[in-house]
Design a protein around this motif. Structure first.
Motif, PDB file in Angstrom:
ATOM      1  N   ASN A 184       0.898  -1.163   0.000  1.00 60.77           N
ATOM      2  CA  ASN A 184       0.000   0.000   0.000  1.00 60.77           C
ATOM      3  C   ASN A 184       0.937   1.214   0.000  1.00 60.77           C
ATOM      4  O   ASN A 184       1.109   1.879   1.005  1.00 60.77           O
ATOM      5  CB  ASN A 184      -0.868  -0.051   1.267  1.00 60.77           C
ATOM      6  N   CYS A 185       1.552   1.447  -1.159  1.00 64.37           N
ATOM      7  CA  CYS A 185       2.716   2.350  -1.189  1.00 64.37           C
ATOM      8  C   CYS A 185       2.330   3.809  -0.960  1.00 64.37           C
ATOM      9  O   CYS A 185       1.568   4.406  -1.702  1.00 64.37           O
ATOM     10  CB  CYS A 185       3.476   2.217  -2.503  1.00 64.37           C
ATOM     11  N   MET A 186       2.910   4.354   0.111  1.00 66.66           N
ATOM     12  CA  MET A 186       2.734   5.772   0.446  1.00 66.66           C
ATOM     13  C   MET A 186       4.118   6.391   0.679  1.00 66.66           C
ATOM     14  O   MET A 186       4.269   7.309   1.468  1.00 66.66           O
ATOM     15  CB  MET A 186       1.914   5.901   1.749  1.00 66.66           C
ATOM     16  N   LEU A 187       5.105   5.843  -0.011  1.00 71.96           N
ATOM     17  CA  LEU A 187       6.481   6.261   0.262  1.00 71.96           C
ATOM     18  C   LEU A 187       6.737   7.725  -0.042  1.00 71.96           C
ATOM     19  O   LEU A 187       7.562   8.364   0.594  1.00 71.96           O
ATOM     20  CB  LEU A 187       7.461   5.414  -0.561  1.00 71.96           C
ATOM     21  N   CYS A 188       6.059   8.266  -1.044  1.00 72.01           N
ATOM     22  CA  CYS A 188       6.326   9.662  -1.412  1.00 72.01           C
ATOM     23  C   CYS A 188       5.022  10.454  -1.393  1.00 72.01           C
ATOM     24  O   CYS A 188       3.940   9.887  -1.225  1.00 72.01           O
ATOM     25  CB  CYS A 188       7.009   9.712  -2.780  1.00 72.01           C
ATOM     26  N   PRO A 189       5.099  11.776  -1.574  1.00 66.01           N
ATOM     27  CA  PRO A 189       3.882  12.589  -1.475  1.00 66.01           C
ATOM     28  C   PRO A 189       2.803  12.267  -2.512  1.00 66.01           C
ATOM     29  O   PRO A 189       1.664  12.722  -2.380  1.00 66.01           O
ATOM     30  CB  PRO A 189       4.406  14.019  -1.668  1.00 66.01           C
ATOM     31  N   ARG A 190       3.104  11.461  -3.508  1.00 64.41           N
ATOM     32  CA  ARG A 190       2.054  11.043  -4.460  1.00 64.41           C
ATOM     33  C   ARG A 190       1.006  10.176  -3.765  1.00 64.41           C
ATOM     34  O   ARG A 190      -0.131  10.124  -4.196  1.00 64.41           O
ATOM     35  CB  ARG A 190       2.665  10.244  -5.606  1.00 64.41           C
ATOM     36  N   LYS A 191       1.473   9.427  -2.741  1.00 62.44           N
ATOM     37  CA  LYS A 191       0.585   8.564  -1.937  1.00 62.44           C
ATOM     38  C   LYS A 191      -0.375   7.758  -2.800  1.00 62.44           C
ATOM     39  O   LYS A 191      -1.600   7.781  -2.595  1.00 62.44           O
ATOM     40  CB  LYS A 191      -0.186   9.417  -0.917  1.00 62.44           C
ATOM     41  N   CYS A 192       0.170   7.021  -3.743  1.00 58.79           N
ATOM     42  CA  CYS A 192      -0.667   6.235  -4.672  1.00 58.79           C
ATOM     43  C   CYS A 192      -1.495   5.172  -3.952  1.00 58.79           C
ATOM     44  O   CYS A 192      -2.586   4.840  -4.389  1.00 58.79           O
ATOM     45  CB  CYS A 192       0.191   5.477  -5.662  1.00 58.79           C
ATOM     46  N   GLY A 193      -0.911   4.566  -2.922  1.00 57.83           N
ATOM     47  CA  GLY A 193      -1.602   3.472  -2.230  1.00 57.83           C
ATOM     48  C   GLY A 193      -1.706   2.200  -3.054  1.00 57.83           C
ATOM     49  O   GLY A 193      -2.526   1.334  -2.752  1.00 57.83           O
ATOM     50  N   VAL A 194      -0.873   2.042  -4.082  1.00 55.11           N
ATOM     51  CA  VAL A 194      -0.962   0.826  -4.903  1.00 55.11           C
ATOM     52  C   VAL A 194      -0.211  -0.318  -4.239  1.00 55.11           C
ATOM     53  O   VAL A 194       0.686  -0.101  -3.426  1.00 55.11           O
ATOM     54  CB  VAL A 194      -0.378   1.019  -6.329  1.00 55.11           C
ATOM     55  N   ASN A 195      -0.626  -1.526  -4.620  1.00 51.86           N
ATOM     56  CA  ASN A 195       0.124  -2.710  -4.227  1.00 51.86           C
ATOM     57  C   ASN A 195       1.194  -2.923  -5.293  1.00 51.86           C
ATOM     58  O   ASN A 195       0.898  -3.369  -6.404  1.00 51.86           O
ATOM     59  CB  ASN A 195      -0.807  -3.919  -4.160  1.00 51.86           C
ATOM     60  N   ARG A 196       2.418  -2.618  -4.957  1.00 55.32           N
ATOM     61  CA  ARG A 196       3.486  -2.659  -5.962  1.00 55.32           C
ATOM     62  C   ARG A 196       3.897  -4.074  -6.337  1.00 55.32           C
ATOM     63  O   ARG A 196       4.677  -4.256  -7.277  1.00 55.32           O
ATOM     64  CB  ARG A 196       4.679  -1.804  -5.494  1.00 55.32           C
ATOM     65  N   TYR A 197       3.381  -5.077  -5.640  1.00 57.91           N
ATOM     66  CA  TYR A 197       3.613  -6.462  -6.073  1.00 57.91           C
ATOM     67  C   TYR A 197       2.684  -6.814  -7.236  1.00 57.91           C
ATOM     68  O   TYR A 197       2.890  -7.785  -7.938  1.00 57.91           O
ATOM     69  CB  TYR A 197       3.401  -7.434  -4.915  1.00 57.91           C
ATOM     70  N   LYS A 205       2.370  -1.074 -10.986  1.00 53.93           N
ATOM     71  CA  LYS A 205       3.316   0.018 -10.779  1.00 53.93           C
ATOM     72  C   LYS A 205       2.590   1.250 -10.259  1.00 53.93           C
ATOM     73  O   LYS A 205       1.428   1.489 -10.595  1.00 53.93           O
ATOM     74  CB  LYS A 205       4.005   0.364 -12.092  1.00 53.93           C
ATOM     75  N   GLY A 206       3.327   2.055  -9.479  1.00 56.93           N
ATOM     76  CA  GLY A 206       2.763   3.322  -9.017  1.00 56.93           C
ATOM     77  C   GLY A 206       3.015   4.431 -10.032  1.00 56.93           C
ATOM     78  O   GLY A 206       3.543   4.184 -11.122  1.00 56.93           O
ATOM     79  N   LEU A 207       2.657   5.649  -9.660  1.00 55.20           N
ATOM     80  CA  LEU A 207       2.861   6.795 -10.552  1.00 55.20           C
ATOM     81  C   LEU A 207       4.338   6.995 -10.885  1.00 55.20           C
ATOM     82  O   LEU A 207       4.681   7.545 -11.923  1.00 55.20           O
ATOM     83  CB  LEU A 207       2.321   8.071  -9.896  1.00 55.20           C
ATOM     84  N   CYS A 208       5.208   6.551 -10.000  1.00 51.07           N
ATOM     85  CA  CYS A 208       6.643   6.666 -10.253  1.00 51.07           C
ATOM     86  C   CYS A 208       7.109   5.681 -11.316  1.00 51.07           C
ATOM     87  O   CYS A 208       8.220   5.810 -11.836  1.00 51.07           O
ATOM     88  CB  CYS A 208       7.426   6.422  -8.961  1.00 51.07           C
ATOM     89  N   GLY A 209       6.298   4.679 -11.612  1.00 50.39           N
ATOM     90  CA  GLY A 209       6.673   3.676 -12.605  1.00 50.39           C
ATOM     91  C   GLY A 209       7.362   2.460 -12.000  1.00 50.39           C
ATOM     92  O   GLY A 209       7.745   1.529 -12.716  1.00 50.39           O
ATOM     93  N   CYS A 245      10.949   7.547 -11.410  1.00 49.99           N
ATOM     94  CA  CYS A 245      11.048   8.748 -10.574  1.00 49.99           C
ATOM     95  C   CYS A 245       9.653   9.186 -10.152  1.00 49.99           C
ATOM     96  O   CYS A 245       8.695   9.013 -10.916  1.00 49.99           O
ATOM     97  CB  CYS A 245      11.710   9.874 -11.380  1.00 49.99           C
ATOM     98  N   ASN A 246       9.557   9.757  -8.976  1.00 47.33           N
ATOM     99  CA  ASN A 246       8.236  10.217  -8.521  1.00 47.33           C
ATOM    100  C   ASN A 246       7.921  11.637  -8.995  1.00 47.33           C
ATOM    101  O   ASN A 246       6.817  12.108  -8.821  1.00 47.33           O
ATOM    102  CB  ASN A 246       8.091  10.098  -6.998  1.00 47.33           C
ATOM    103  N   MET A 247       8.910  12.330  -9.589  1.00 48.29           N
ATOM    104  CA  MET A 247       8.645  13.633 -10.224  1.00 48.29           C
ATOM    105  C   MET A 247       8.472  13.372 -11.718  1.00 48.29           C
ATOM    106  O   MET A 247       8.963  12.373 -12.239  1.00 48.29           O
ATOM    107  CB  MET A 247       9.820  14.587 -10.023  1.00 48.29           C
ATOM    108  N   THR A 269      14.171   7.586  -3.857  1.00 45.12           N
ATOM    109  CA  THR A 269      12.937   7.721  -3.067  1.00 45.12           C
ATOM    110  C   THR A 269      12.019   6.492  -3.134  1.00 45.12           C
ATOM    111  O   THR A 269      11.577   5.977  -2.108  1.00 45.12           O
ATOM    112  CB  THR A 269      12.145   8.946  -3.571  1.00 45.12           C
ATOM    113  N   HIS A 270      11.729   6.038  -4.342  1.00 48.42           N
ATOM    114  CA  HIS A 270      10.730   4.972  -4.522  1.00 48.42           C
ATOM    115  C   HIS A 270      11.287   3.582  -4.207  1.00 48.42           C
ATOM    116  O   HIS A 270      10.551   2.599  -4.272  1.00 48.42           O
ATOM    117  CB  HIS A 270      10.142   5.033  -5.943  1.00 48.42           C
ATOM    118  N   TYR A 271      12.593   3.508  -3.888  1.00 51.56           N
ATOM    119  CA  TYR A 271      13.190   2.216  -3.510  1.00 51.56           C
ATOM    120  C   TYR A 271      13.762   2.241  -2.090  1.00 51.56           C
ATOM    121  O   TYR A 271      14.569   1.373  -1.741  1.00 51.56           O
ATOM    122  CB  TYR A 271      14.317   1.851  -4.489  1.00 51.56           C
TER     123      TYR A 271
HETATM  124  S1  SF4 Z   1       4.749   7.419  -6.761  1.00 55.00           S
HETATM  125 FE1  SF4 Z   1       5.782   5.475  -6.368  1.00 55.00          FE
HETATM  126  S2  SF4 Z   1       6.833   5.788  -4.426  1.00 55.00           S
HETATM  127 FE2  SF4 Z   1       5.335   7.417  -4.593  1.00 55.00          FE
HETATM  128  S3  SF4 Z   1       3.551   6.638  -3.469  1.00 55.00           S
HETATM  129 FE3  SF4 Z   1       3.294   6.140  -5.663  1.00 55.00          FE
HETATM  130  S4  SF4 Z   1       4.103   4.050  -5.887  1.00 55.00           S
HETATM  131 FE4  SF4 Z   1       4.865   4.878  -3.926  1.00 55.00          FE
END
Ligand code: SF4
Length: 301
Positions: A6-19, A22-26, A60-62, A107-109
């Motif tokens: 439930n990825c919230m690692l960066c301010p995008r806070k996608c909440g996706v299951n990265r398993y 992919k999140g917005l960062c790719g 990248c998250n940007m 950031t995303h790792y």
């Molecule tokens: S952009 Fe990537 S690192 Fe940031 S919250 Fe989404 S999946 Fe997580």
């Protein structure tokens, strides 16, 4: 790693299951890197004579439309590696003579990198680790790196909301980035150097001046000086390089010498002492690393 479910690692806070996706960062759950090498083009206190042991992470998250490294940051070019392999690459760079390990856009790792670092930090890896980021970070994520890093080498890109949205697709960048920089300073404190004049601990904040946006750069310099005085270094950069995917007219040119000198003069008048400035015309494509996976292939076997 549960945190990636439930990825919230960066301010995008996608909440996706990265398993699963992919999140917005790719990024998915696996570490992906594009390149690693001894890199000579960081600030002299980081690159030194031998170079900085740089690892370029893919994605990248940007989403900066002027990104020089679009191939890896947005297109996601690179190769998947294990956490064990990441530890081995760090040790390999150390053996090659690197002055430090330079994690470029980690950031995303962060959870995976923290794991790899913990395996070698207290027994095998003795050079400082540099966290090299856009500063679009969550404090809770940075805390995972506490005690694992010596140096933060970071951007403070925008003050103006409209610029961050138009050029990087972000919201509340300045707020997130300044809180993150506070946390970074708390972690590493005042700078330290070794006998060769290389930074072993500290915070360097980069300001890449965008053509036509001198006022934004000046506000950022003023904020940093008011907040940290000369307890940190700032790096005022003229190397903005127009790339062909830029859609805004003012971004399709280099910074002029007069524009750059105007910002330098402003910083000097404020009283800034710990600053790096760049000589001459650094805005050449030759400064953009050519990414390929060959060196990684070579290292695998
Ligand atoms: S952009 Fe990537 S690192 Fe940031 S919250 Fe989404 S999946 Fe997580």
């Amino acid at each position: 790693m549960n945190i990636l479910k439930n990825c919230m690692l960066c301010p995008r806070k996608c909440g996706v299951n990265r398993y699963e996706k992919k999140g917005l960062c790719g990024a998915n759950d696996k570490i992906k890197i594009a390149y690693y090498s001894l890199h000579m083009w960081e600030e002299p206190i980081i690159s030194g004579k031998n170079g900085s042991g740089t690892i370029f992470f893919s994605n990248c998250n940007m989403k900066c439309i002027y990104c020089q490294n679009k191939k890896i940051s947005i297109d996601g070019y690179g190769k998947y590696i294990s956490r064990k392999k990441l530890s081995e690459i760090m040790l390999k760079l150390q053996n090659m003579g690197a002055h430090n390990i330079n994690l470029v856009t980690p950031t995303h790792y962060v959870p995976q990198i923290a794991y790899s670092l913990k395996k070698i930090k207290n027994n095998k890896l003795y050079i400082p680790v540099v966290y090299n980021t856009s500063s679009y970070e969550n404090i809770i994520t940075l805390k995972m790196m506490d005690n694992l890093l010596g140096i933060y080498l970071v951007d403070l890109k925008y003050y103006d909301d409209q610029l961050e949205f138009n050029y990087s697709g972000c919201r509340n960048y300045f707020e997130y980035a300044t809180l993150a920089i506070d946390e970074m300073f708390r972690q590493v404190g005042e700078y330290k150097f070794n006998e060769q004049g290389l930074m072993t601990r500290g915070l360097v904040v980069r300001i890449l001046i965008l053509p036509g946006h001198l006022d934004d750069a000046k506000i950022i310099i003023k904020y940093l000086y008011k907040t940290y005085k000369d307890d940190i270094f700032i790096s005022i950069m003229n190397q903005y390089t127009p790339v062909n995917h830029c859609i805004y007219n003012n971004l399709n040119r280099k910074l002029t010498e007069d524009e750059y000198n105007d910002v330098i003069k402003y910083a000097l008048e404020l009283g800034v002492k710990n600053a790096f400035i760049q000589d001459g015309d650094t805005a050449e494509e030759s400064f953009i690393p050519k990414f390929n996976c060959n060196i990684i292939d070579w290292f695998f076997y």
